[in-house]
Design a protein around this motif. Structure first.
Motif, PDB file in Angstrom:
ATOM      1  N   SER A  10      -0.599  -7.543  -3.935  1.00 51.53           N
ATOM      2  CA  SER A  10      -0.735  -8.040  -2.494  1.00 51.53           C
ATOM      3  C   SER A  10      -1.337  -9.362  -2.291  1.00 51.53           C
ATOM      4  O   SER A  10      -0.749 -10.370  -1.698  1.00 51.53           O
ATOM      5  CB  SER A  10      -1.733  -7.191  -1.632  1.00 51.53           C
ATOM      6  OG  SER A  10      -1.773  -7.341  -0.379  1.00 51.53           O
ATOM      7  N   GLN A  64      -5.285   1.270  -6.814  1.00 54.02           N
ATOM      8  CA  GLN A  64      -5.692   0.282  -5.658  1.00 54.02           C
ATOM      9  C   GLN A  64      -5.844  -0.978  -6.240  1.00 54.02           C
ATOM     10  O   GLN A  64      -5.553  -2.290  -5.713  1.00 54.02           O
ATOM     11  CB  GLN A  64      -7.038   0.532  -5.096  1.00 54.02           C
ATOM     12  CG  GLN A  64      -7.001   2.042  -4.499  1.00 54.02           C
ATOM     13  CD  GLN A  64      -6.093   1.940  -3.162  1.00 54.02           C
ATOM     14  OE1 GLN A  64      -6.033   0.679  -2.434  1.00 54.02           O
ATOM     15  NE2 GLN A  64      -5.799   3.046  -2.619  1.00 54.02           N
ATOM     16  N   GLN A  76      -7.502   2.757   0.298  1.00 58.55           N
ATOM     17  CA  GLN A  76      -6.823   3.974   1.127  1.00 58.55           C
ATOM     18  C   GLN A  76      -7.576   4.213   2.593  1.00 58.55           C
ATOM     19  O   GLN A  76      -8.782   3.888   2.490  1.00 58.55           O
ATOM     20  CB  GLN A  76      -7.212   5.048   0.230  1.00 58.55           C
ATOM     21  CG  GLN A  76      -6.235   6.470   0.610  1.00 58.55           C
ATOM     22  CD  GLN A  76      -6.412   7.661  -0.134  1.00 58.55           C
ATOM     23  OE1 GLN A  76      -6.855   8.615   0.254  1.00 58.55           O
ATOM     24  NE2 GLN A  76      -6.237   7.539  -1.403  1.00 58.55           N
ATOM     25  N   GLY A  81       0.913  -1.242   0.132  1.00 56.04           N
ATOM     26  CA  GLY A  81       0.007  -0.003   0.152  1.00 56.04           C
ATOM     27  C   GLY A  81       0.884   1.141  -0.200  1.00 56.04           C
ATOM     28  O   GLY A  81       0.536   2.271  -0.445  1.00 56.04           O
ATOM     29  N   ILE A 116      -6.308  -4.285   0.012  1.00 54.45           N
ATOM     30  CA  ILE A 116      -5.785  -2.950   0.442  1.00 54.45           C
ATOM     31  C   ILE A 116      -6.652  -1.871  -0.053  1.00 54.45           C
ATOM     32  O   ILE A 116      -7.593  -2.181  -0.987  1.00 54.45           O
ATOM     33  CB  ILE A 116      -4.544  -2.322  -0.347  1.00 54.45           C
ATOM     34  CG1 ILE A 116      -3.315  -3.353   0.147  1.00 54.45           C
ATOM     35  CG2 ILE A 116      -3.946  -1.301  -0.300  1.00 54.45           C
ATOM     36  CD1 ILE A 116      -2.115  -3.623  -0.886  1.00 54.45           C
ATOM     37  N   VAL A 123       1.139   1.110  -4.045  1.00 55.75           N
ATOM     38  CA  VAL A 123      -0.058   1.994  -4.346  1.00 55.75           C
ATOM     39  C   VAL A 123       0.401   3.736  -4.253  1.00 55.75           C
ATOM     40  O   VAL A 123      -0.135   4.447  -4.895  1.00 55.75           O
ATOM     41  CB  VAL A 123      -1.133   1.725  -3.470  1.00 55.75           C
ATOM     42  CG1 VAL A 123      -2.440   2.590  -3.658  1.00 55.75           C
ATOM     43  CG2 VAL A 123      -1.749   0.349  -3.647  1.00 55.75           C
ATOM     44  N   SER A 130      -2.297   3.999   1.952  1.00 57.37           N
ATOM     45  CA  SER A 130      -2.996   3.109   1.606  1.00 57.37           C
ATOM     46  C   SER A 130      -2.597   1.573   2.478  1.00 57.37           C
ATOM     47  O   SER A 130      -1.346   1.783   2.785  1.00 57.37           O
ATOM     48  CB  SER A 130      -3.295   2.660   0.264  1.00 57.37           C
ATOM     49  OG  SER A 130      -3.902   3.380  -0.421  1.00 57.37           O
ATOM     50  N   GLY A 153      -2.244  -2.746  -6.612  1.00 58.15           N
ATOM     51  CA  GLY A 153      -1.663  -3.078  -5.353  1.00 58.15           C
ATOM     52  C   GLY A 153      -2.665  -4.331  -4.823  1.00 58.15           C
ATOM     53  O   GLY A 153      -1.816  -5.149  -4.378  1.00 58.15           O
ATOM     54  N   ASN A 154      -3.505  -4.451  -5.127  1.00 63.26           N
ATOM     55  CA  ASN A 154      -4.335  -5.727  -4.558  1.00 63.26           C
ATOM     56  C   ASN A 154      -4.061  -7.205  -5.178  1.00 63.26           C
ATOM     57  O   ASN A 154      -3.936  -7.983  -4.750  1.00 63.26           O
ATOM     58  CB  ASN A 154      -5.954  -5.496  -4.505  1.00 63.26           C
ATOM     59  CG  ASN A 154      -6.459  -4.940  -3.201  1.00 63.26           C
ATOM     60  OD1 ASN A 154      -6.093  -5.130  -2.354  1.00 63.26           O
ATOM     61  ND2 ASN A 154      -7.320  -3.876  -3.580  1.00 63.26           N
ATOM     62  N   THR A 183     -12.242   3.408  -0.367  1.00 62.96           N
ATOM     63  CA  THR A 183     -11.160   4.187  -0.901  1.00 62.96           C
ATOM     64  C   THR A 183     -11.711   5.395  -1.459  1.00 62.96           C
ATOM     65  O   THR A 183     -11.026   6.651  -1.255  1.00 62.96           O
ATOM     66  CB  THR A 183     -10.416   3.477  -2.243  1.00 62.96           C
ATOM     67  OG1 THR A 183      -9.518   2.308  -1.710  1.00 62.96           O
ATOM     68  CG2 THR A 183      -9.361   4.355  -2.926  1.00 62.96           C
TER      69      THR A 183
END
Length: 530
Positions: free
Chosen positions: A303, A296, A313, A44, A311, A48, A59, A299-300, A270
């Motif tokens: 992740s 986002q 924000q 995050g 994730i 992100v 995030s 990032g997910n 978010t």
């Protein structure tokens, strides 16, 4: 980005200390491996943070998703199966961004956004009181009213009275005093006090206090009230903490249902956080919401691929960043690197930080979000602002974040409908002459089916022998429902000896026949008078 590093570096340290216990606590509350929360915090921050268009948003794993994650892991049977849903959820978020769904965030009333910030501030304060005093039966990051340990927010505080750890309480009070002194006095005395942040000093003092009192019978701090970062023995054990998705379950319908749930909830959280942080930002930067969804989603995906939690924000970290003077995305990125390097190089030192010190930092963050003056300000703005605001606050405190926002939004919509009902027309009654009441009704600029009840009520209440002037000069749009009401009224008008004059941009029409003709010439769906 690095032109403001003198602001961003100190802010990143504060965000790091706020994020560390929350990453671990949210993982614990989610029933996931502790390391998964740290992975989400690192991704995050670094990934992100780099891709986002937000200058001050941060995030990481979100408390609002903890209950969803807990139920999803149980449904899918293993954490590796759940990670497939996280990856798919990220892909769906990218699709949302491509479809420009980020505009949804702009449709939440300001009163609800302010209520969200205030509610989160209050819940942070209430949830940190037990940790501040050394009582830790509920994991950090569990922000729901009914907690994972079966207690509620207030019963947990009451139980704390009988479980106060003297050492934790003392260092918590000392830390709070340091933070207040730094914020109110020392930060104005010299640049050194602006560069070296109060939270860093409080953490260092907390570690020293723990080291000096370890063997003291009364003042020693229990392990349960210290940060608990997983400590790998070697490189192999460190790498062994990563988990990888089991894509063999991708055809399972439950995986897709959970993926859509994660994508929807994470995107909504978010977008609400983006709207809230933009309001808090003293420099009034505007975050591109569609780009945020793309960031986002990316990032997910990453992740989920390496074993991290979903994730979003997050308002707690973002507000801490703003309050600490963060100016650019560098603070979010650097905090991610701090998380990464610290869990590799100094996990044992991190595990000497008392949670009561970090609770003191969060108490300051919570107070700045929920200042009492804001309640007075919202009250002075009138009931149309104060009711949705207060409902949102109460919903967040007594249920959870998403329910609170939903309740506030529902009340906000009811307020809009009520005002629309009230403001559909203006009725002016003139003197009675020649045996007839002279009544002038002026319709609003846009009249929709929301206004049916108010207009129908006024027309039905007109007395017999009335002279009605219906003024449409300012009206640009009439919904078909309103047109049908007016047409039906023409027949009743004849029976009640009501004379009608229509005033519009087409001119003045004095008799019902031309009035009917006027509406018969309209398009079938609605009448545009512009």
């Amino acid at each position: 980005m690095f032109k403001t590093i003198k602001n961003d570096l100190p802010a990143s340290i504060v965000v790091f200390f706020v994020a560390l216990p929350l990453c671990l606590g949210i993982a614990l509350a989610s029933g996931a491996p502790l390391f998964s929360g740290l992975i989400a915090g690192i991704i995050g921050g670094i990934i992100v943070g780099s891709l986002s268009g937000s200058k001050i948003g941060v995030s990481g794993p979100a408390a609002g998703l903890a209950a969803i994650v807990l139920a999803a892991i149980a449904t899918l049977g293993s954490y590796e199966n759940f990670l497939v849903a996280v990856v798919l959820g990220g892909i769906i978020q990218i699709i949302f961004g491509i479809l420009k769904a980020g505009v949804i965030g702009y449709y939440f009333p300001s009163s609800v956004i302010k209520g969200m910030l205030t509610g989160i501030g209050i819940i942070i304060i209430l949830k940190q009181i037990p940790h501040f005093l050394g009582y830790d039966s509920d994991p950090e990051g569990d922000f729901a009213f009914i907690q994972v340990d079966g207690e509620n927010t207030f019963s947990e505080i009451i139980n704390t009275i009988n479980h106060i750890q003297l050492g934790s309480a003392i260092i918590g009070i000392i830390s709070l005093a340091i933070l207040l002194l730094w914020d109110k006095v020392l930060s104005k005395k010299g640049k050194i006090f602006q560069l070296v942040q109060g939270p860093l000093v409080a953490v260092v003092v907390g570690i020293i206090f723990y080291a000096l009192t370890q063997s003291h019978e009364t003042l020693s701090i229990a392990q349960s009230h210290l940060v608990s970062v997983p400590v790998p023995e070697d490189t192999a054990s460190f790498l062994g903490q990563f988990s990888f998705p089991n894509f063999s379950v991708i055809t399972n319908p439950d995986v897709w249902i959970i993926a859509f749930t994660i994508a929807l909830v994470a995107s909504l959280e978010t977008l609400l956080c983006v709207e809230a942080t933009d309001k808090l930002d003293p420099h009034k930067n505007v975050t591109p919401t569609n780009r945020e969804l793309l960031a986002q989603g990316t990032g997910n995906i990453i992740s989920g691929m390496i074993g991290g939690l979903p994730i979003t924000q997050v308002i707690v970290r973002s507000s801490a960043n703003i309050q600490s003077g963060g100016r650019s995305k560098a603070s979010a990125i650097i905090h991610g690197f701090f998380l990464l390097t610290s869990i590799i190089l100094i996990p044992r030192l991190l595990n000497m930080i008392p949670l009561s010190v970090l609770a003191a930092i969060l108490l300051i963050v919570g107070y700045k979000l929920a200042k009492p003056a804001l309640f007075k300000k919202m009250y002075n703005l009138g009931w149309k602002q104060s009711i949705p605001f207060n409902v949102t606050v109460l919903g967040i405190v007594f249920i959870d974040l998403l329910y609170g926002i939903g309740l506030g939004l529902a009340v906000g919509i009811v307020v809009i409908l009520l005002k629309s009902y009230q403001n559909s027309h203006f009725l002016h009654i003139e003197d009675k002459s020649n045996g007839k009441h002279r009544i002038k009704m002026t319709l609003a600029e846009e009249v929709t089916f929301f206004n049916k009840g108010a207009i129908l009520k006024e027309l039905d209440s007109l007395p017999r022998d009335t002279y009605l002037e219906l003024n449409l000069l300012n009206t640009r749009y009439l919904d078909n429902d309103i047109i049908e009401i007016l047409e039906d009224f023409l027949f009743k008008a004849k029976e009640r000896n009501i004379d009608i004059k229509l005033v519009s941009k087409r001119g003045v029409e004095e008799n019902p026949e031309s009035f009917i003709r006027f509406f018969n010439e309209r398009p079938k769906s609605s009448l545009s008078l512009s």
